[in-house]
Write a protein that holds these residues in place. Structure first.
Motif, PDB file in Angstrom:
ATOM      1  N   GLY A 462       0.616  -1.301  -0.204  1.00 22.11           N
ATOM      2  CA  GLY A 462       0.263   0.166   0.003  1.00 22.11           C
ATOM      3  C   GLY A 462       0.907   1.514   0.056  1.00 22.11           C
ATOM      4  O   GLY A 462       1.935   1.051  -0.071  1.00 22.11           O
ATOM      5  N   PRO A 463       0.454   2.662   0.201  1.00 18.03           N
ATOM      6  CA  PRO A 463      -1.167   2.855   0.835  1.00 18.03           C
ATOM      7  C   PRO A 463      -2.053   2.003  -0.419  1.00 18.03           C
ATOM      8  O   PRO A 463      -2.002   2.368  -1.782  1.00 18.03           O
ATOM      9  CB  PRO A 463      -0.953   3.923   1.400  1.00 18.03           C
ATOM     10  N   PHE A 464      -3.111   1.588  -0.599  1.00 16.74           N
ATOM     11  CA  PHE A 464      -4.542   0.929  -0.871  1.00 16.74           C
ATOM     12  C   PHE A 464      -5.580   2.285  -0.611  1.00 16.74           C
ATOM     13  O   PHE A 464      -5.623   2.692   0.222  1.00 16.74           O
ATOM     14  CB  PHE A 464      -4.783   0.095  -0.842  1.00 16.74           C
ATOM     15  N   TYR A 465      -6.261   1.778  -1.762  1.00 15.99           N
ATOM     16  CA  TYR A 465      -7.629   3.354  -1.596  1.00 15.99           C
ATOM     17  C   TYR A 465      -8.540   2.532  -1.601  1.00 15.99           C
ATOM     18  O   TYR A 465      -9.044   1.915  -2.037  1.00 15.99           O
ATOM     19  CB  TYR A 465      -7.488   4.709  -2.253  1.00 15.99           C
ATOM     20  N   VAL A 466      -9.717   3.496  -0.658  1.00 18.32           N
ATOM     21  CA  VAL A 466     -11.236   2.826  -0.489  1.00 18.32           C
ATOM     22  C   VAL A 466     -12.059   4.220  -0.967  1.00 18.32           C
ATOM     23  O   VAL A 466     -11.384   5.477  -0.694  1.00 18.32           O
ATOM     24  CB  VAL A 466     -11.568   1.720   0.780  1.00 18.32           C
ATOM     25  N   GLN A 467     -12.961   3.918  -2.151  1.00 20.54           N
ATOM     26  CA  GLN A 467     -13.556   5.096  -2.365  1.00 20.54           C
ATOM     27  C   GLN A 467     -15.154   5.741  -1.593  1.00 20.54           C
ATOM     28  O   GLN A 467     -15.715   4.350  -1.982  1.00 20.54           O
ATOM     29  CB  GLN A 467     -14.133   5.261  -3.755  1.00 20.54           C
ATOM     30  N   THR A 468     -15.304   6.086  -1.147  1.00 19.94           N
ATOM     31  CA  THR A 468     -16.114   6.511   0.457  1.00 19.94           C
ATOM     32  C   THR A 468     -17.763   6.538  -0.437  1.00 19.94           C
ATOM     33  O   THR A 468     -17.833   7.677  -1.584  1.00 19.94           O
ATOM     34  CB  THR A 468     -16.004   6.808   1.646  1.00 19.94           C
ATOM     35  N   LEU A 469     -19.074   6.625  -0.097  1.00 19.68           N
ATOM     36  CA  LEU A 469     -20.504   7.307  -0.536  1.00 19.68           C
ATOM     37  C   LEU A 469     -19.674   8.448  -1.052  1.00 19.68           C
ATOM     38  O   LEU A 469     -20.687   8.939  -1.905  1.00 19.68           O
ATOM     39  CB  LEU A 469     -21.145   6.112   0.078  1.00 19.68           C
ATOM     40  N   GLU A 470     -19.521   8.503   0.144  1.00 16.88           N
ATOM     41  CA  GLU A 470     -19.309  10.673   0.428  1.00 16.88           C
ATOM     42  C   GLU A 470     -17.866  11.104  -0.862  1.00 16.88           C
ATOM     43  O   GLU A 470     -17.945  12.682  -0.714  1.00 16.88           O
ATOM     44  CB  GLU A 470     -19.103  11.010   1.717  1.00 16.88           C
ATOM     45  N   GLY A 471     -16.734   9.997  -1.575  1.00 10.30           N
ATOM     46  CA  GLY A 471     -17.062  10.743  -2.467  1.00 10.30           C
ATOM     47  C   GLY A 471     -15.382  10.887  -1.922  1.00 10.30           C
ATOM     48  O   GLY A 471     -14.292  11.374  -2.924  1.00 10.30           O
ATOM     49  N   GLU A 472     -14.595  10.389  -1.155  1.00 11.21           N
ATOM     50  CA  GLU A 472     -13.896  10.846   0.098  1.00 11.21           C
ATOM     51  C   GLU A 472     -12.904   9.012  -0.311  1.00 11.21           C
ATOM     52  O   GLU A 472     -13.410   8.473  -0.626  1.00 11.21           O
ATOM     53  CB  GLU A 472     -14.051  10.611   0.740  1.00 11.21           C
ATOM     54  N   ARG A 473     -11.647   9.364   0.199  1.00 15.41           N
ATOM     55  CA  ARG A 473     -10.833   8.234  -0.159  1.00 15.41           C
ATOM     56  C   ARG A 473     -10.461   7.629   1.358  1.00 15.41           C
ATOM     57  O   ARG A 473      -9.708   8.865   1.756  1.00 15.41           O
ATOM     58  CB  ARG A 473      -9.336   8.687  -0.626  1.00 15.41           C
ATOM     59  N   SER A 474     -10.368   6.670   1.548  1.00 15.35           N
ATOM     60  CA  SER A 474      -9.581   6.380   3.064  1.00 15.35           C
ATOM     61  C   SER A 474      -8.732   5.338   2.902  1.00 15.35           C
ATOM     62  O   SER A 474      -8.399   4.843   1.503  1.00 15.35           O
ATOM     63  CB  SER A 474     -10.580   5.468   3.991  1.00 15.35           C
TER      64      SER A 474
END
Length: 555
Positions: A462-474
């Motif tokens: 990583g880092p690996f990212y995840v696109q949240t429903l709000e359009g942000e990344r974690s």
């Protein structure tokens, strides 16, 4: 007729009726005998407890083995490794010593049927060299704690018993009470003599010990003269030691010397690596690192008791001076009491910056206590604030100790993962710090924390990212091994890293706590350090569809 301390009527209760005398005089006159009775029972109970604490063996963890400790009266510390094979040291104590018998040793016999202590000596040379005060201080404190704890317990039991007798007395009808205490009155003086005798016997035992509590095998062995260690051991834990037993003497003379030379070689290796890093740092940044207005975090994982490596990481931290440290677990190999020196070594390398840890599968709940004692936050199972970050951390549910896997709690891995997901998705912390990335995959996939930090795999991912429903990344970031340990390989305190040892400086937005990028610091097995360029988070890849795609080799 002489009155009992319990002679009273329901109308004249010494605990409540002050009579017509001066209040203070009357109060003391009415309660002094019951108070003396309670105090006497407490003292007798404490004396008996101290007697038991001094005469019964105490079990302690001595490196990889359990050991039994007896109190002795010779102001000597004795460590028994095999029959008639032991070391002795003079102890700077008042009136007592300790006899330590190491249990569960895998002592092989040579072709002549004699014990081969080479491996045992090699392991314990490293243990005691890592913490020279462990024998003289920690073992002694364990004995004292056992005596004090047992004395306190029995003192409290004596007090409670006495108070119960008094309570029964003042709540019992007079005629029943009189009959009972006539019997008590007749036994009072003989009982007092017995109590006095017990106290007089117990007190010297507690204060100065007694040879009668020295194990018989040591009394016999003590008659033989031991040999002092060689002058080459001056300045080490073997200085002032006396070796008893030909086979132990042979093992120490052939193994301890080379083992200590190896320790010195390892220390020199890491000191030279730290010097090379300092030169590279100056060449790259000049006199100081330009931190900008960002927040920086030091991230390490899977050090596995590599004490020498902390000399190097201490230099890294001293040059970059990050704002906080996130430690992703496996500070130790087996989570033992003796490995507290590893935790203390890591804490020393952190130079006092705020730090929070996640317990690994090789760390025990005792390791967490050692962290707290060294000002490393180990607030498992909740979200707490550390250096401006809201951090959720938890210890691994497993404990791999001496090759055996047990559980720290009754939770299964699935129950553990579901509990963390519920808590984290409710709290929405800035940082999720959990040792095994596979156990938090479902939580990361939902984007419930801004950044999840793990270790365990002994390789950086990583880092690996995840696109949240709000359009942000974690993001999820898996750190490599900061101890340079090969997967499925553990070593004792002093060793050179066999794999590249790795730590990172993560850069965050100070307001939003969003991850911006990182700098990796690598120490190669040949002792040469590497400082990477700044790696922006924009290079992050999407989170794999399953954790198996990035797990690789698991220790």
């Amino acid at each position: 007729m002489e009155k009992s301390i319990f002679d009273a009527t329901q109308e004249s209760n010494p605990l409540t009726d002050l009579g017509s005398e001066h209040p203070e005089m009357s109060r003391w006159r009415h309660i002094r005998k019951p108070a003396a009775f309670v105090a006497g029972c407490a003292a007798l109970g404490a004396a008996y407890g101290a007697y038991r604490g001094a005469t019964e063996p105490t079990s302690i963890q001595l490196g990889p083995n359990r050991a039994s400790v007896h109190v002795t009266a010779d102001e000597t510390l004795t460590v028994n490794f095999a029959k008639d094979q032991y070391l002795t040291w003079p102890l700077d104590t008042v009136g007592f010593g300790a006899d330590v018998t190491v249990g569960d040793l895998s002592v092989q016999e040579n072709s002549q049927g004699n014990p081969n202590l080479d491996q045992v000596v090699s392991e314990y040379v490293q243990l005691f060299s890592a913490n020279s005060e462990y024998l003289a201080t920690d073992v002694r404190n364990k004995v004292i704690d056992n005596i004090e704890g047992t004395a306190l317990l029995w003192g409290l039991l004596g007090s409670l018993g006495a108070l119960s007798c008094l309570a029964m007395h003042y709540r019992t009808p007079t005629h029943t009470r009189d009959a009972a205490f006539e019997y008590f009155h007749a036994l009072r003086k003989p009982a007092a003599k017995i109590a006095l005798g017990t106290t007089l016997v117990a007190a010297p035992v507690v204060i100065i010990g007694s040879d009668t509590f020295t194990p018989p095998e040591k009394q016999a062995a003590a008659l033989s003269n031991g040999a002092p260690t060689s002058p080459v051991f001056n300045g080490t834990f073997l200085e002032n030691a006396t070796i008893h037993g030909e086979y132990l003497k042979m093992a120490i003379n052939t193994i301890a010397g080379p083992a200590l030379e190896k320790i010195q070689s390892v220390n020199t290796y890491y000191e030279n690596s730290a010097r090379k890093f300092s030169e590279q740092f100056t060449e790259r940044y000049g006199d100081s690192f330009d931190r900008g207005d960002a927040t920086w975090a030091f991230v390490a994982a899977d050090e596995h008791c590599n004490i020498g490596a902390n000399k190097f990481w201490g230099s890294v931290i001293a040059h970059y001076m990050p704002d906080v440290a996130f430690l992703a677990g496996d500070q130790t190999n087996d989570g033992t009491e003796a490995e507290g020196v590893c935790v203390a070594s890591e804490a020393s390398a952190l130079k006092g910056i705020p730090a929070v840890v996640s317990g690994g599968n090789h760390d025990s709940l005792q390791t967490a206590e050692q962290d707290r004692a060294n000002n490393i936050r180990a607030d498992f199972g909740s979200t707490t604030e550390v250096a401006g970050f809201r951090v959720f951390t938890e210890t691994d549910p497993r404990l791999d100790s001496f090759g055996d896997e047990t559980r720290k709690t009754d939770e299964t891995d699935v129950e553990y993962a579901l509990r963390i997901r519920r808590a984290v998705c409710k709290d929405k912390p800035d940082i999720l710090l959990v040792h095994d990335p596979g156990l938090i995959y479902a939580t990361v996939k939902q984007g419930c924390a801004k950044l999840a930090i793990s270790g365990h795999l002994h390789q950086q991912n990583g880092p690996f990212y995840v696109q949240t429903l709000e359009g942000e990344r974690s993001y999820q970031f898996v750190q490599g091994t900061s101890g340079g340990i090969k997967p499925a390989t553990l070593a004792l305190f002093y060793f050179k890293n066999e794999e590249p040892a790795l730590s990172s400086l993560l850069k965050f937005d100070p307001e939003t706590k969003e991850l911006l990028g990182r700098i990796d610091i690598t120490l190669n097995p040949d002792g040469t350090p590497e400082i990477s360029d700044f790696i922006p988070v924009s290079r992050a890849q999407a989170l794999p569809k399953t954790p198996q795609e990035y797990q690789g080799q698991i220790d």
